[in-house]
Write a protein that holds these residues in place. Structure first.
Motif, PDB file in Angstrom:
ATOM      1  N   ILE A 288       0.832  -1.206   0.000  1.00 27.05           N
ATOM      2  CA  ILE A 288       0.000   0.000   0.000  1.00 27.05           C
ATOM      3  C   ILE A 288       0.864   1.252   0.000  1.00 27.05           C
ATOM      4  O   ILE A 288       0.651   2.176  -0.806  1.00 27.05           O
ATOM      5  N   ALA A 292       0.589   1.332  -3.905  1.00 27.67           N
ATOM      6  CA  ALA A 292      -0.822   1.671  -4.104  1.00 27.67           C
ATOM      7  C   ALA A 292      -1.108   3.158  -3.895  1.00 27.67           C
ATOM      8  O   ALA A 292      -1.756   3.793  -4.742  1.00 27.67           O
ATOM      9  N   LEU A 293      -0.660   3.718  -2.794  1.00 26.56           N
ATOM     10  CA  LEU A 293      -0.949   5.133  -2.538  1.00 26.56           C
ATOM     11  C   LEU A 293      -0.241   6.058  -3.528  1.00 26.56           C
ATOM     12  O   LEU A 293      -0.832   7.062  -3.961  1.00 26.56           O
ATOM     13  N   ALA A 296      -2.506   6.031  -6.338  1.00 30.16           N
ATOM     14  CA  ALA A 296      -3.686   6.850  -6.051  1.00 30.16           C
ATOM     15  C   ALA A 296      -3.374   8.333  -6.237  1.00 30.16           C
ATOM     16  O   ALA A 296      -4.206   9.096  -6.750  1.00 30.16           O
ATOM     17  N   GLU A 333      -3.050  10.711   2.097  1.00 35.13           N
ATOM     18  CA  GLU A 333      -4.349  10.328   2.647  1.00 35.13           C
ATOM     19  C   GLU A 333      -5.185  11.538   3.046  1.00 35.13           C
ATOM     20  O   GLU A 333      -6.399  11.567   2.810  1.00 35.13           O
ATOM     21  N   HIS A 347     -10.120   3.010   0.334  1.00 31.57           N
ATOM     22  CA  HIS A 347      -8.709   2.848   0.688  1.00 31.57           C
ATOM     23  C   HIS A 347      -8.548   1.969   1.934  1.00 31.57           C
ATOM     24  O   HIS A 347      -7.688   1.079   1.972  1.00 31.57           O
ATOM     25  N   LEU A 350      -9.270  -1.642   0.979  1.00 37.33           N
ATOM     26  CA  LEU A 350      -8.196  -2.206   0.155  1.00 37.33           C
ATOM     27  C   LEU A 350      -6.926  -2.433   0.972  1.00 37.33           C
ATOM     28  O   LEU A 350      -6.166  -3.370   0.696  1.00 37.33           O
ATOM     29  N   THR A 351      -6.694  -1.589   1.988  1.00 37.85           N
ATOM     30  CA  THR A 351      -5.556  -1.829   2.875  1.00 37.85           C
ATOM     31  C   THR A 351      -5.738  -3.145   3.614  1.00 37.85           C
ATOM     32  O   THR A 351      -4.804  -3.940   3.745  1.00 37.85           O
ATOM     33  N   PHE A 396      -1.868  -4.001  -6.709  1.00 39.17           N
ATOM     34  CA  PHE A 396      -2.674  -3.038  -5.951  1.00 39.17           C
ATOM     35  C   PHE A 396      -2.546  -1.635  -6.538  1.00 39.17           C
ATOM     36  O   PHE A 396      -3.493  -0.846  -6.477  1.00 39.17           O
ATOM     37  N   TYR A 400      -5.742   0.537  -7.424  1.00 38.84           N
ATOM     38  CA  TYR A 400      -5.924   1.868  -6.837  1.00 38.84           C
ATOM     39  C   TYR A 400      -6.093   2.925  -7.923  1.00 38.84           C
ATOM     40  O   TYR A 400      -6.984   3.781  -7.843  1.00 38.84           O
ATOM     41  N   TYR A 401      -5.238   2.880  -8.936  1.00 36.48           N
ATOM     42  CA  TYR A 401      -5.316   3.899  -9.983  1.00 36.48           C
ATOM     43  C   TYR A 401      -6.665   3.831 -10.698  1.00 36.48           C
ATOM     44  O   TYR A 401      -7.333   4.856 -10.901  1.00 36.48           O
ATOM     45  N   PHE A 404      -9.654   4.743  -8.118  1.00 37.89           N
ATOM     46  CA  PHE A 404      -9.653   6.160  -7.756  1.00 37.89           C
ATOM     47  C   PHE A 404     -10.061   7.023  -8.951  1.00 37.89           C
ATOM     48  O   PHE A 404     -10.864   7.952  -8.816  1.00 37.89           O
TER      49      PHE A 404
END
Length: 430
Positions: A288, A292-293, A296, A333, A347, A350-351, A396, A400-401, A404
């Motif tokens: 993540i 992932a972030l 995002a 975040e 989020h 998914l985490t 992930f 995420y992309y 989001f």
């Protein structure tokens, strides 16, 4: 009282309570900031780096490991750090005397706990701090009640309140030397005595309850990891995720290193000590925070209005790199948590999924500070299947992309770069 007045009182109460939670969360970040030093020292002091299987500098490794171990000590080092951090963070206009009062109170509290060791199992007898079985010719260190980090946090809260309440008190002239700031450590020491005595009495059932809950979570395997991941991200909104982490990361579970004989507790401590079963509540954060972030963040930038896209790409690239390298995710975040709570809910879920998938695939990894590239590289040799984090993270990142980008556009969410004109502000400020 009118309905308007009642509503106003409820609003005031809520804002006061919420502000207190956020302040508490920020206070917990201060001692957490020490953990990278503790983790690096502990890691460098192990056999495969500076020790016999690495550079061969055994004495240097021993000194470095001892230094890291002092900070990660679950009975003294970590609780004291959290006590001081919370006291400084929660007291208004805190200064050095706030920290001194916290230390005075904590040391008294700690000494009281150590004055009442647990009973030795029969037929062992207590000799100073050792349970000795003369028949079996064995000796083990005696156990004490150990509220650990939670006890340090509570002692820090007491210290902060006492400092705010008494640091300006003036006594009679002949006791003038003890006015104000000099009085607070004395009062805090007395409170430490009372609090330590209370913990000796009540901690056993509380600690057992927390341990049973953590064991239940641990026994769920991948499911337990997932539940923890969702709860961790949900509590981040009020800055209280560190309070959830404290027992699981620093106190639950015990591992004794067969080479050094030293005992470590908590998911972080056990992982850094070489426990191959540790990492259940740590491993899934790597995909993540590293992949992932950042993805995002790129989705948010790509969804910005055309005339602001370049600006938002610059901002999001910066916070994405911060997340990838250091594992510090709050700037990303908080950029969407309050303006697009739907995204934050996704989020959090998914985490939890990442935590469950990573643990379910047998990945055992950990960190001292956060799940970024630095901890990933340093702890590679301690981890089990660390290479799997990269493909898991890339999967992930794609999820995420796509999610989001779709949700932002579909529901016209006001993420950074999509605000109405006149409502533009720095999105990274919580």
């Amino acid at each position: 009282m009118s309905s308007t007045g009642a509503t106003a009182n409820q609003s005031t109460w809520w804002h006061t309570f919420y502000g207190g939670l956020q302040k508490m969360g920020r206070s917990l970040q201060l001692p957490v900031a020490v953990l990278p030093a503790a983790g690096i020292l502990t890691r460098f002091g192990q056999d495969d780096i500076f020790g016999k299987d690495g550079l061969g500098w055994d004495r240097v490794a021993k000194a470095i490991a001892a230094a890291g171990g002092a900070l990660l000590d679950p009975a003294l080092g970590l609780p004291l750090l959290f006590c001081i951090g919370v006291a400084i963070g929660m007291a208004k206009k805190a200064d050095g005397s706030t920290a001194l009062a916290a230390v005075a109170g904590f040391l008294v509290y700690y000494a009281v706990l150590r004055a009442f060791p647990k009973a030795c199992p029969a037929p062992s007898v207590l000799e100073q701090t050792v349970c000795i079985d003369f028949e079996a010719k064995t000796a083990v260190k005696v156990d004490f009640q150990n509220p650990g980090v939670l006890g340090g946090i509570l002692m820090g809260l007491f210290s902060a309140w006492l400092w705010v309440r008494y640091h300006r008190v003036r006594l009679v002239d002949w006791l003038g030397f003890f006015n104000g700031r000099r009085l607070v450590p004395m009062i805090t020491a007395l409170v430490g005595l009372l609090f330590g005595s209370l913990m000796v009495w009540i901690w056993q059932p509380i600690g057992t309850g927390l341990a049973d809950f953590s064991k239940w979570l641990s026994d769920l395997g991948a499911g337990g990891s997932g539940i923890f991941g969702v709860a961790n991200r949900a509590l981040l909104l009020v800055g209280m995720h560190q309070l959830l982490n404290t027992f699981v990361w620093f106190q639950f579970g015990t591992y004794t290193n067969p080479h050094t004989g030293k005992t470590a507790t908590g998911d972080i401590g056990r992982f850094l000590a070489g426990d191959p079963t540790a990492g259940q509540f740590l491993s899934g954060f790597f995909p993540i925070m590293m992949f992932a972030l950042p993805a995002a963040a790129m989705a948010i930038a790509a969804s910005a209005k055309p005339h602001r896209r370049k600006e938002i790409y610059g901002l999001m690239t910066s916070v994405a790199l911060t997340s990838f390298v250091t594992g510090v995710t709050e700037p990303i975040e908080y950029s969407f948590a309050y303006v697009a709570p739907l995204l934050y809910g996704i989020h959090a879920l998914l985490t939890g999924a990442s935590m469950a998938v990573t643990w379910g695939l047998g990945v055992h990894d950990g960190f001292s500070f956060s799940a970024g590239l630095i901890d990933y590289v340093i702890n590679w040799n301690l981890a089990t299947k660390p290479w799997l984090i990269i493909p898991i993270g890339l999967c992930f990142a794609v999820v995420y992309y796509a999610v989001f980008r779709f949700v932002i556009v579909k529901f016209d969410l006001k993420t950074p770069g999509r605000e109405d004109e006149g409502e533009i502000e720095d999105p990274t400020k919580a």
